[in-house]
Design a protein around this motif. Structure first.
Motif, PDB file in Angstrom:
ATOM      1  N   UNK A   1     -18.071  44.439  53.817  1.00 35.76           N
ATOM      2  CA  UNK A   1     -16.991  44.689  53.091  1.00 35.76           C
ATOM      3  C   UNK A   1     -17.404  44.870  51.507  1.00 35.76           C
ATOM      4  N   UNK A   2     -18.028  43.453  51.217  1.00 35.29           N
ATOM      5  CA  UNK A   2     -18.483  43.640  49.784  1.00 35.29           C
ATOM      6  C   UNK A   2     -19.453  44.464  49.405  1.00 35.29           C
ATOM      7  N   UNK A   3     -20.534  44.974  50.136  1.00 38.28           N
ATOM      8  CA  UNK A   3     -21.326  45.944  50.036  1.00 38.28           C
ATOM      9  C   UNK A   3     -21.084  47.244  49.865  1.00 38.28           C
ATOM     10  N   UNK A   4     -20.103  47.644  50.463  1.00 36.67           N
ATOM     11  CA  UNK A   4     -19.360  48.865  50.706  1.00 36.67           C
ATOM     12  C   UNK A   4     -18.495  49.117  49.231  1.00 36.67           C
ATOM     13  N   UNK A   5     -17.702  48.230  48.884  1.00 33.39           N
ATOM     14  CA  UNK A   5     -16.871  48.182  47.723  1.00 33.39           C
ATOM     15  C   UNK A   5     -17.793  48.205  46.686  1.00 33.39           C
ATOM     16  N   UNK A   6     -18.990  47.503  46.531  1.00 34.11           N
ATOM     17  CA  UNK A   6     -19.625  47.173  45.310  1.00 34.11           C
ATOM     18  C   UNK A   6     -20.347  48.525  45.242  1.00 34.11           C
ATOM     19  N   UNK A   7     -20.768  49.339  46.254  1.00 34.36           N
ATOM     20  CA  UNK A   7     -21.392  50.465  46.417  1.00 34.36           C
ATOM     21  C   UNK A   7     -20.367  51.568  46.157  1.00 34.36           C
TER      22      UNK A   7
ATOM     23  N   UNK B   1     -27.031  51.689  59.383  1.00 33.24           N
ATOM     24  CA  UNK B   1     -26.472  53.054  59.470  1.00 33.24           C
ATOM     25  C   UNK B   1     -25.644  53.347  58.151  1.00 33.24           C
ATOM     26  N   UNK B   2     -25.351  52.254  57.540  1.00 32.19           N
ATOM     27  CA  UNK B   2     -24.748  52.404  56.169  1.00 32.19           C
ATOM     28  C   UNK B   2     -25.915  52.898  55.104  1.00 32.19           C
ATOM     29  N   UNK B   3     -26.930  52.168  55.328  1.00 30.71           N
ATOM     30  CA  UNK B   3     -28.258  52.724  54.230  1.00 30.71           C
ATOM     31  C   UNK B   3     -28.668  54.067  54.710  1.00 30.71           C
ATOM     32  N   UNK B   4     -28.558  54.288  55.795  1.00 30.64           N
ATOM     33  CA  UNK B   4     -28.872  55.695  56.299  1.00 30.64           C
ATOM     34  C   UNK B   4     -28.106  56.755  55.602  1.00 30.64           C
ATOM     35  N   UNK B   5     -26.968  56.477  55.123  1.00 30.19           N
ATOM     36  CA  UNK B   5     -26.037  57.330  54.728  1.00 30.19           C
ATOM     37  C   UNK B   5     -26.490  58.045  53.128  1.00 30.19           C
ATOM     38  N   UNK B   6     -27.643  57.110  52.676  1.00 27.78           N
ATOM     39  CA  UNK B   6     -28.080  57.456  51.386  1.00 27.78           C
ATOM     40  C   UNK B   6     -27.431  57.072  50.243  1.00 27.78           C
TER      41      UNK B   6
ATOM     42  N   UNK C   1     -29.909  50.124  46.261  1.00 26.49           N
ATOM     43  CA  UNK C   1     -30.133  49.691  45.141  1.00 26.49           C
ATOM     44  C   UNK C   1     -29.941  48.268  45.500  1.00 26.49           C
ATOM     45  N   UNK C   2     -28.585  47.853  45.877  1.00 24.08           N
ATOM     46  CA  UNK C   2     -28.403  46.438  46.243  1.00 24.08           C
ATOM     47  C   UNK C   2     -29.156  45.661  47.124  1.00 24.08           C
ATOM     48  N   UNK C   3     -29.746  46.701  48.183  1.00 27.92           N
ATOM     49  CA  UNK C   3     -30.304  46.023  49.248  1.00 27.92           C
ATOM     50  C   UNK C   3     -32.006  45.999  48.856  1.00 27.92           C
ATOM     51  N   UNK C   4     -32.316  46.310  47.723  1.00 27.33           N
ATOM     52  CA  UNK C   4     -33.711  46.310  47.427  1.00 27.33           C
ATOM     53  C   UNK C   4     -33.971  44.738  47.118  1.00 27.33           C
ATOM     54  N   UNK C   5     -35.317  44.347  47.520  1.00 22.95           N
ATOM     55  CA  UNK C   5     -35.666  42.890  47.544  1.00 22.95           C
ATOM     56  C   UNK C   5     -35.656  42.520  46.229  1.00 22.95           C
ATOM     57  N   UNK C   6     -35.019  41.172  45.938  1.00 15.44           N
ATOM     58  CA  UNK C   6     -34.997  40.623  44.403  1.00 15.44           C
ATOM     59  C   UNK C   6     -35.872  39.346  44.329  1.00 15.44           C
TER      60      UNK C   6
ATOM     61  N   UNK D   1     -13.363  42.926  40.982  1.00 14.31           N
ATOM     62  CA  UNK D   1     -12.332  43.526  42.038  1.00 14.31           C
ATOM     63  C   UNK D   1     -12.856  43.353  43.523  1.00 14.31           C
ATOM     64  N   UNK D   2     -14.127  43.383  43.799  1.00  9.41           N
ATOM     65  CA  UNK D   2     -14.148  43.495  45.220  1.00  9.41           C
ATOM     66  C   UNK D   2     -13.945  42.356  45.754  1.00  9.41           C
ATOM     67  N   UNK D   3     -13.774  41.024  45.329  1.00  6.26           N
ATOM     68  CA  UNK D   3     -13.569  39.898  45.916  1.00  6.26           C
ATOM     69  C   UNK D   3     -12.069  39.958  46.425  1.00  6.26           C
ATOM     70  N   UNK D   4     -10.980  40.399  45.632  1.00  9.82           N
ATOM     71  CA  UNK D   4      -9.713  40.367  45.861  1.00  9.82           C
ATOM     72  C   UNK D   4      -9.583  41.404  47.155  1.00  9.82           C
ATOM     73  N   UNK D   5     -10.080  42.592  46.585  1.00 10.64           N
ATOM     74  CA  UNK D   5     -10.097  43.422  47.948  1.00 10.64           C
ATOM     75  C   UNK D   5     -10.562  43.117  49.279  1.00 10.64           C
ATOM     76  N   UNK D   6     -11.733  42.280  49.139  1.00  9.73           N
ATOM     77  CA  UNK D   6     -12.212  41.971  50.457  1.00  9.73           C
ATOM     78  C   UNK D   6     -11.553  40.706  51.105  1.00  9.73           C
ATOM     79  N   UNK D   7     -11.027  39.665  50.266  1.00 13.61           N
ATOM     80  CA  UNK D   7     -10.420  38.527  51.104  1.00 13.61           C
ATOM     81  C   UNK D   7      -9.007  38.511  50.757  1.00 13.61           C
ATOM     82  N   UNK D   8      -8.497  39.440  50.046  1.00 13.60           N
ATOM     83  CA  UNK D   8      -6.957  39.763  49.609  1.00 13.60           C
ATOM     84  C   UNK D   8      -6.394  38.319  49.308  1.00 13.60           C
ATOM     85  N   UNK D   9      -7.162  37.845  48.469  1.00 14.21           N
ATOM     86  CA  UNK D   9      -6.926  36.622  47.840  1.00 14.21           C
ATOM     87  C   UNK D   9      -7.740  36.443  46.460  1.00 14.21           C
ATOM     88  N   UNK D  10      -7.302  35.593  45.516  1.00 15.99           N
ATOM     89  CA  UNK D  10      -8.371  34.941  44.435  1.00 15.99           C
ATOM     90  C   UNK D  10      -8.382  33.690  44.842  1.00 15.99           C
ATOM     91  N   UNK D  11      -8.136  33.039  45.987  1.00 14.25           N
ATOM     92  CA  UNK D  11      -8.244  31.490  46.173  1.00 14.25           C
ATOM     93  C   UNK D  11      -9.789  31.319  46.878  1.00 14.25           C
TER      94      UNK D  11
END
Length: 779
Positions: free
Chosen positions: A106-112, A163-168, A174-179, A319-329
């Motif tokens: 969820x977070x990877x998709x929202x951030x992307x 599969x998500x990565x294969x979507x291009x 970029x998020x999945x590039x080694x850090x 914003x991705x945190x609230x959308x993912x977990x539906x809470x700010x807790x």
């Protein structure tokens, strides 16, 4: 490296072979009972109570849209309200997402910036449609692309991520590039910390289920040493968990000293996503005390990792945190409630579940999405057994209590009857209307709109469902009784811009239709039963709908279909003018939602912040981390005024009555419905600009003097009266329909009192509600 345990199952108890003459009907009854949901939700009732989902997630209405997959997310409840040993007498809680693996995706998709439709799957009460549609019934699972494969549900985290990565998607790649810090390093330490903590909690179990759980949690990671005494194992797991948290502390303390918020720098990367999800898991284990660590229940800072929760707090600002977990807790009682089902495999060290219950109670009291919130009455009968998630084996339950006394039985029967009465009341409409009495009073619809029954629309004369609302529900407003105050019940009036657009286009094209007013705050049963989505606008019959006797929705689809089905409708929609529909749409939401967002900007309510985040997108504004309410309000005011100035240029520059010339075009229809909505928002005072706030102001006062004369030209046309059922400039229904949303930010509305005053600004001038009002004469 430690990984999430594969599903394990205790050896089944031996059962006698079925008798050859066993009754076939009994088999069918047993099979049906096995599919009984744990939470028996009233049929046709909304699954939402307030802002929360309490009912089971229904099956998707159809195949996913291209590029927007369905995403099944493992979720749970803080309690199930059934008297289970892990819940005690706690009431039913809402379904909340929590699974680390589901949330990573969820977070990877929202951030992307990747869209998807979230589908919450209660791990302890999976809906039958999901188990039927997807044989393994595991999560995460995707249907549709990107993420899925073909037309079937697709599972397995790594497979979906591939599969998500294969979507291009460039941002995702970029998020999945080694850090600087490898994903594998984060996963190793975070998983070890979480699972070693849990292993210390179940140390000493001798049940077969408990032993299998230990192997599932620690076997693959090499945490299990055969023949090790329980006390030594427990102590070693506590040390192992602390050591793992210590390794994480080194990473995140260094990150804090670098001045960068995330491992990925200014923005999170894949390692950040993995870190967040597992740190939250460990945080809730220690906060609840589901570990043998002598410091627990405690914060992670108390076990040597003070940098972890400040890191999580930086995530919470996104914003991705609230959308993912539906809470700010950061307290997730549902996560630990579901995890406890697995821990009950070691029931011999759990004191029949009481040890876990104590831990869950700590979390339930701290969980802002559960404790202190309104809960529905208990649904279904208390049960000694509770279906366990497919990912975990069922737990043995404590022995039942002694038989109740006759007095206790009488009390239980009385309580059950009372609960049944409450449930019946819950199914009652918001505004009860005497049976057999006409819903019309003095030409206005006061009772619920009767449905078409078995009737089908005549050829070329479709049925049309129009979203409507009341100026007041007579103190019965589901958003809160303070919203209505002492205002009397008002008639049901159409207000929805999208519904009105279709109505005006049809009427201006010479198409007759039968309108059914659907009260947004009290939708009639016939509509909910006839149309699964129960959304508006909706049509049955052509032009606009289909001639198969079924309701269909989506305004853009309805308009496109009507163009194919009716030549005059098509000609109207294709007529060109100096202003395009696209230009209208560009500024429409900026004005209306910019005004509303500016009003609620200072909210401190968690639900209000969530509403504000959604309104950012509607208004075409990007959230700014750390922005104060005052700064956001100022930004909204400038934003909506800029959009309104563009409308003034367009409308004020017309040399003919309408954009389409002497008669309206499609662009006129879109402009009029949008501006009528914004006009009433401004006049009500639901606007953050000091010129209009609370007291109300005209759009002329806000910089657009040409708008109201333009709307008045529209009101002289018969189509307007037919579509809106009024020629009054003031429609309380426009703002009344927003009451439920606005009360998510109830702190800025004084629990509804200020919203009542805002509505009163329109009620007193709304001649369809207050016929005694005399509009001022034109100068």
């Amino acid at each position: 490296q430690p990984k999430a345990p594969e599903p394990v199952a205790a050896a089944p108890e031996p059962t006698p072979a079925p008798a050859e003459e066993e009754d076939e009907e009994e088999d069918e009854e047993e099979e049906e009972a096995e599919h009984e949901p744990l939470v028996k939700w009233p049929e046709n009732a909304s699954i939402f109570i307030g802002d929360y989902q309490f009912g089971p997630t229904p099956a998707p209405p159809g195949p996913p849209k291209p590029g927007v997959p369905y995403k099944a997310i493992l979720s749970g409840r803080a309690a199930y309200g059934t008297g289970h040993v892990l819940d005690g007498d706690r009431p039913l809680g809402p379904i909340m997402p929590y699974c680390p693996y589901c949330c990573r995706l969820t977070l990877l998709m929202l951030e992307s910036g990747m869209e998807f439709v979230p589908i919450l799957i209660d791990g302890s009460d999976k809906p039958k449609w999901f188990t039927d549609a997807y044989e393994v019934a595991k999560t995460p699972a995707f249907l549709g692309q990107p993420g899925g494969n073909g037309d079937e549900w697709t599972g397995e985290f790594e497979n979906i991520l591939g599969n998500l990565k294969a979507s291009g998607n460039a941002h995702l790649l970029a998020m999945c590039e080694p850090g600087d810090v490898a994903v594998e390093t984060i996963e190793k330490h975070a998983s070890t910390a979480g699972f070693a903590s849990a292993l210390s909690f179940i140390a000493g179990t001798t049940t077969e289920g408990g032993k299998m759980l230990m192997m599932g949690l620690g076997g693959e990671a090499g945490l299990i040493e055969e023949g090790e005494p329980a006390d030594e194992f427990r102590d070693r797991m506590v040390r192992t968990a602390r050591d793992a948290f210590g390794e994480l502390e080194k990473i995140f303390a260094e990150l804090a000293s670098s001045g960068k918020p995330f491992l990925g720098g200014d923005e999170p990367n894949q390692a950040d996503v993995y870190a967040l999800t597992m740190i939250l898991f460990g945080h809730n284990i220690y906060l609840g005390g589901l570990t043998a660590d002598p410091a627990a229940p405690c914060q992670l800072a108390d076990v040597g990792a003070p940098s972890l929760m400040p890191y999580v707090e930086r995530w919470m600002e996104r914003p991705s945190y609230l959308k993912c977990y539906r809470t700010k807790s950061t307290v997730f009682a549902p996560a630990m409630r579901n995890f406890s089902n697995m821990l009950m495999m070691a029931h011999d060290v759990m004191d029949g579940g009481k040890r876990i219950y104590t831990c869950l109670e700590r979390l339930r009291e701290l969980d802002v999405e559960y404790d202190g919130k309104e809960h529905p009455p208990v649904i279904g009968e208390p049960s000694a057994e509770e279906p366990e998630p497919a990912e975990a084996p069922s737990a043995e339950e404590p022995k039942p209590a002694e038989d109740p006394t006759p007095a206790e039985e009488g009390e239980a029967a009385a309580k059950q009857e009372e609960e049944e009465d409450e449930e019946e009341e819950d199914d009652e409409p918001v505004v009860p209307w005497p049976e057999g009495l006409s819903p019309y009073v003095g030409g206005y619809l006061y009772g619920p709109e009767p449905g078409p029954g078995d009737r089908k629309p005549e050829a070329g004369k479709p049925f049309k469902a129009v979203l409507s609302a009341r100026a007041s529900y007579g103190g019965r407003n589901t958003a809160g009784e303070l919203v209505d105050g002492d205002a009397a019940l008002g008639p049901i009036m159409p207000f929805c811009p999208y519904c009105a657009r279709i109505s005006l286009l049809l009427i201006e094209s010479g198409v007759e239709f039968q309108a059914f007013l659907i009260d947004a705050g009290d939708k009639p049963d016939w509509f909910i039963n006839a149309y699964d989505k129960a959304e508006t606008p909706a049509m049955m019959g052509s032009p606009g709908g289909l001639d198969d006797g079924q309701w269909v929705g989506e305004s853009k689809d309805i308009i496109a279909r009507a163009c194919e089905q009716n030549e005059k409708f098509k000609e109207l929609c294709e007529r060109e003018g100096p202003i395009t529909v696209e230009q209208i749409e560009k500024y429409a939401n900026e004005v209306a939602f910019g005004m509303i967002l500016g009003y609620i900007a200072p909210t401190e309510e968690e639900s209000g912040k969530g509403l504000a985040m959604g309104l950012h997108k509607q208004a075409g504004l990007e959230p700014i981390e750390g922005e104060t309410g005052a700064a956001l309000r100022e930004r909204c005011n400038a934003h909506f005024r800029a959009g309104l100035a563009e409308f003034e240029k367009m409308i004020g520059g017309l040399t003919t009555p309408f954009i389409g010339g002497d008669t309206p075009s499609k662009a006129d229809v879109f402009a009029a419905t949008t501006l009528f909505f914004s006009h009433n928002i401004a006049e009500s005072g639901l606007c953050g600009d000091s010129v209009a706030m609370d007291k109300g102001a005209s759009l002329a006062d806000l910089g657009a003097p040409s708008v109201v004369p333009y709307l008045q030209r529209w009101m002289e046309r018969p189509s307007w009266k037919t579509a809106y059922k009024t020629t009054c400039m003031y429609s309380t229904a426009v703002v009344a329909c927003l009451a439920g949303w606005m009360m998510m930010a109830k702190d800025v509305f004084d629990d509804g009192r200020k919203l009542n005053l805002i509505l009163d600004n329109l009620r007193r001038r709304d001649t369809d509600y207050n016929p005694d009002f005399v509009p001022p004469t034109k100068n």
